[in-house]
Design a protein around this motif. Structure first.
Motif, PDB file in Angstrom:
ATOM      1  N   CYS A 176       5.834   0.921 -17.513  1.00  0.00           N
ATOM      2  CA  CYS A 176       4.930  -0.197 -17.180  1.00  0.00           C
ATOM      3  C   CYS A 176       5.119  -0.690 -15.743  1.00  0.00           C
ATOM      4  CB  CYS A 176       5.141  -1.391 -18.115  1.00  0.00           C
ATOM      5  SG  CYS A 176       5.325  -0.988 -19.855  1.00  0.00           S
ATOM      6  N   CYS A 179       3.426   0.648 -12.547  1.00  0.00           N
ATOM      7  CA  CYS A 179       2.028   0.318 -12.252  1.00  0.00           C
ATOM      8  C   CYS A 179       1.750  -1.181 -12.185  1.00  0.00           C
ATOM      9  CB  CYS A 179       1.104   0.921 -13.303  1.00  0.00           C
ATOM     10  SG  CYS A 179       1.082   2.717 -13.313  1.00  0.00           S
ATOM     11  N   HIS A 180       2.594  -1.981 -12.871  1.00  0.00           N
ATOM     12  CA  HIS A 180       2.316  -3.422 -12.978  1.00  0.00           C
ATOM     13  C   HIS A 180       3.459  -4.247 -12.405  1.00  0.00           C
ATOM     14  CE1 HIS A 180      -1.141  -2.992 -15.651  1.00  0.00           C
ATOM     15  NE2 HIS A 180      -0.451  -2.127 -16.374  1.00  0.00           N
ATOM     16  N   LYS A 201      -7.045 -13.105 -24.428  1.00  0.00           N
ATOM     17  CA  LYS A 201      -7.737 -11.995 -25.090  1.00  0.00           C
ATOM     18  C   LYS A 201      -7.301 -11.828 -26.534  1.00  0.00           C
ATOM     19  CE  LYS A 201      -9.003  -9.108 -21.253  1.00  0.00           C
ATOM     20  NZ  LYS A 201      -8.414  -8.804 -19.922  1.00  0.00           N
ATOM     21  N   MET A 222      -5.037   3.482 -17.217  1.00  0.00           N
ATOM     22  CA  MET A 222      -3.738   3.268 -17.857  1.00  0.00           C
ATOM     23  C   MET A 222      -3.528   4.278 -18.974  1.00  0.00           C
ATOM     24  SD  MET A 222      -2.167  -0.218 -19.318  1.00  0.00           S
ATOM     25  CE  MET A 222      -1.417  -0.326 -20.926  1.00  0.00           C
TER      26      MET A 222
HETATM   27  C1  HEC Z   1      -0.154   4.690 -14.778  1.00  0.00           C
HETATM   28  C2  HEC Z   1      -0.239   3.284 -14.533  1.00  0.00           C
HETATM   29  C3  HEC Z   1      -0.052   2.309 -15.686  1.00  0.00           C
HETATM   30  C4  HEC Z   1       0.995   2.234 -16.573  1.00  0.00           C
HETATM   31  C5  HEC Z   1       2.210   3.134 -16.654  1.00  0.00           C
HETATM   32  C6  HEC Z   1       0.749   1.070 -17.389  1.00  0.00           C
HETATM   33  N1  HEC Z   1      -0.425   0.487 -17.028  1.00  0.00           N
HETATM   34 FE1  HEC Z   1      -1.224  -1.198 -17.823  1.00  0.00          FE
HETATM   35  N2  HEC Z   1      -2.853  -0.983 -16.662  1.00  0.00           N
HETATM   36  C7  HEC Z   1      -3.046   0.001 -15.700  1.00  0.00           C
HETATM   37  C8  HEC Z   1      -4.373  -0.154 -15.120  1.00  0.00           C
HETATM   38  C9  HEC Z   1      -4.954   0.720 -14.041  1.00  0.00           C
HETATM   39  C10 HEC Z   1      -4.968  -1.257 -15.762  1.00  0.00           C
HETATM   40  C11 HEC Z   1      -6.379  -1.826 -15.502  1.00  0.00           C
HETATM   41  C12 HEC Z   1      -7.363  -1.164 -16.434  1.00  0.00           C
HETATM   42  C13 HEC Z   1      -7.193  -1.672 -17.829  1.00  0.00           C
HETATM   43  O1  HEC Z   1      -7.238  -2.899 -18.023  1.00  0.00           O
HETATM   44  O2  HEC Z   1      -6.999  -0.849 -18.730  1.00  0.00           O
HETATM   45  C14 HEC Z   1      -3.996  -1.757 -16.703  1.00  0.00           C
HETATM   46  C15 HEC Z   1      -4.178  -2.843 -17.536  1.00  0.00           C
HETATM   47  C16 HEC Z   1      -3.213  -3.428 -18.334  1.00  0.00           C
HETATM   48  C17 HEC Z   1      -3.359  -4.634 -19.077  1.00  0.00           C
HETATM   49  C18 HEC Z   1      -4.626  -5.437 -19.203  1.00  0.00           C
HETATM   50  C19 HEC Z   1      -4.846  -6.336 -18.039  1.00  0.00           C
HETATM   51  C20 HEC Z   1      -6.163  -7.062 -18.228  1.00  0.00           C
HETATM   52  O3  HEC Z   1      -7.041  -6.797 -17.436  1.00  0.00           O
HETATM   53  O4  HEC Z   1      -6.234  -7.858 -19.155  1.00  0.00           O
HETATM   54  C21 HEC Z   1      -2.196  -4.878 -19.739  1.00  0.00           C
HETATM   55  C22 HEC Z   1      -1.856  -6.051 -20.643  1.00  0.00           C
HETATM   56  C23 HEC Z   1      -1.292  -3.790 -19.395  1.00  0.00           C
HETATM   57  N3  HEC Z   1      -1.956  -2.928 -18.555  1.00  0.00           N
HETATM   58  C24 HEC Z   1      -0.030  -3.667 -19.900  1.00  0.00           C
HETATM   59  C25 HEC Z   1       0.765  -2.540 -19.693  1.00  0.00           C
HETATM   60  C26 HEC Z   1       2.013  -2.319 -20.370  1.00  0.00           C
HETATM   61  C27 HEC Z   1       2.680  -3.304 -21.318  1.00  0.00           C
HETATM   62  C28 HEC Z   1       2.462  -1.096 -19.967  1.00  0.00           C
HETATM   63  C29 HEC Z   1       3.721  -0.379 -20.416  1.00  0.00           C
HETATM   64  C30 HEC Z   1       3.875  -0.192 -21.833  1.00  0.00           C
HETATM   65  C31 HEC Z   1       1.482  -0.577 -19.030  1.00  0.00           C
HETATM   66  N4  HEC Z   1       0.466  -1.469 -18.912  1.00  0.00           N
HETATM   67  C32 HEC Z   1       1.610   0.639 -18.373  1.00  0.00           C
HETATM   68  C33 HEC Z   1      -2.135   0.964 -15.351  1.00  0.00           C
HETATM   69  C34 HEC Z   1      -0.943   1.217 -15.992  1.00  0.00           C
END
Ligand code: HEC
Length: 250
Positions: A176, A179-180, A201, A222
């Protein structure tokens, strides 16, 4: 200096000049021999111990805790003393202003304290400066060496409960943070998650999104985290839904 002292000094100096050895080439020659021996020793040890270049750097890692070598602990600790919202404040204060002011004071010490006395009990100013500098360095080094390293990769949520414990573990084991931003650091491919709960949400939305992001956000970059267990997903989703409202990361 008093006249008698001056004359005694001149006598000693003339005597030493007559009997002593000249700096060039005698002292230079000796210094070179010692320097060459030191280098030979270091090179020899490096060959003998087979010093290798370490593993290549993996930038996205979250479980590496950067720590300086021990002789930089005092600077490391100074960085923690100067706090500021602007991160340049601690950096400039601790790595530039404080060390340079101290260095300037050290260089100026013989000009401020011009007593010809050599016995240390008659040099209170020089003694005080030396004691203050060495004790501060020792204290800062000690503090830096014993200060607790931040837990590698595991985020600290407040308030902490059963859900945040699971979330901290999952976030550490999954990528996570590459990317975040959660808490103070993280990658920028995805949105900063520190305030994501304020969007309201709902927990179920986050569970569905984690299992299959593009089902909620078409074309999402993601990856899906469908392999996580139900309890893990639920806890992580609960924490995500509360980020910035119920939970925050120190
Ligand atoms: C390869 C990159 C990547 C990884 C690894 C990743 N994310 Fe994401 N995440 C993104 C991207 C790009 C978005 C924006 C698109 C979307 O909302 O799906 C996002 C969106 C989100 C959102 C929603 C945000 C909104 O707009 O409300 C959440 C919550 C989130 N990620 C949680 C996590 C968590 C928890 C993990 C690990 C378990 C994780 N992400 C791993 C790329 C990543």
């Amino acid at each position: 200096m008093k006249k008698a002292q001056q004359e005694a000094y001149k006598r000693d100096y003339a005597q030493a000049k007559k009997e002593g050895k000249p700096f060039f080439p005698y002292a230079i020659y000796k210094d070179h021999i010692v320097a060459i021996l030191c280098f030979a020793w270091i090179i020899g040890m490096a060959i003998w111990h087979r010093v290798e270049v370490g593993r290549p750097i993996y930038e996205a890692t979250t479980d590496f805790v950067p720590r300086p070598e021990w002789y930089f602990f005092f600077l490391f600790e100074l960085l923690k003393i100067f706090k500021g919202d602007n991160f340049l404040t601690p950096v400039i204060m601790a790595t530039f202003i404080v060390p340079n002011v101290l260095m300037a004071l050290l260089i100026l010490t013989p000009f401020i304290d011009r007593s010809p006395e050599r016995r240390i009990e008659k040099r209170p100013f020089a003694m005080a400066v030396a004691i203050i500098i060495f004790t501060s360095l020792a204290w800062l080094t000690y503090k830096g060496a014993t200060s607790e390293a931040p837990a590698a990769g595991a985020l600290k949520f407040t308030p902490s409960d059963a859900n945040t414990e699971i979330a901290a573990r999952v976030i550490k084991q999954e990528p996570c943070l590459s990317c975040h931003v959660i808490g103070a650091s993280g990658g920028s491919l995805g949105p900063n998650l520190n305030n994501i709960g304020s969007q309201g949400k709902g927990v179920q939305w986050h569970i569905d999104h984690l299992k299959n992001p593009s089902s909620k956000v078409p074309g999402s970059a993601m990856p899906a985290f469908a392999a996580l267990s139900e309890p893990d997903l639920k806890a992580l989703a609960t924490v995500m839904d509360g980020m910035g409202t119920k939970y925050k990361v120190d």
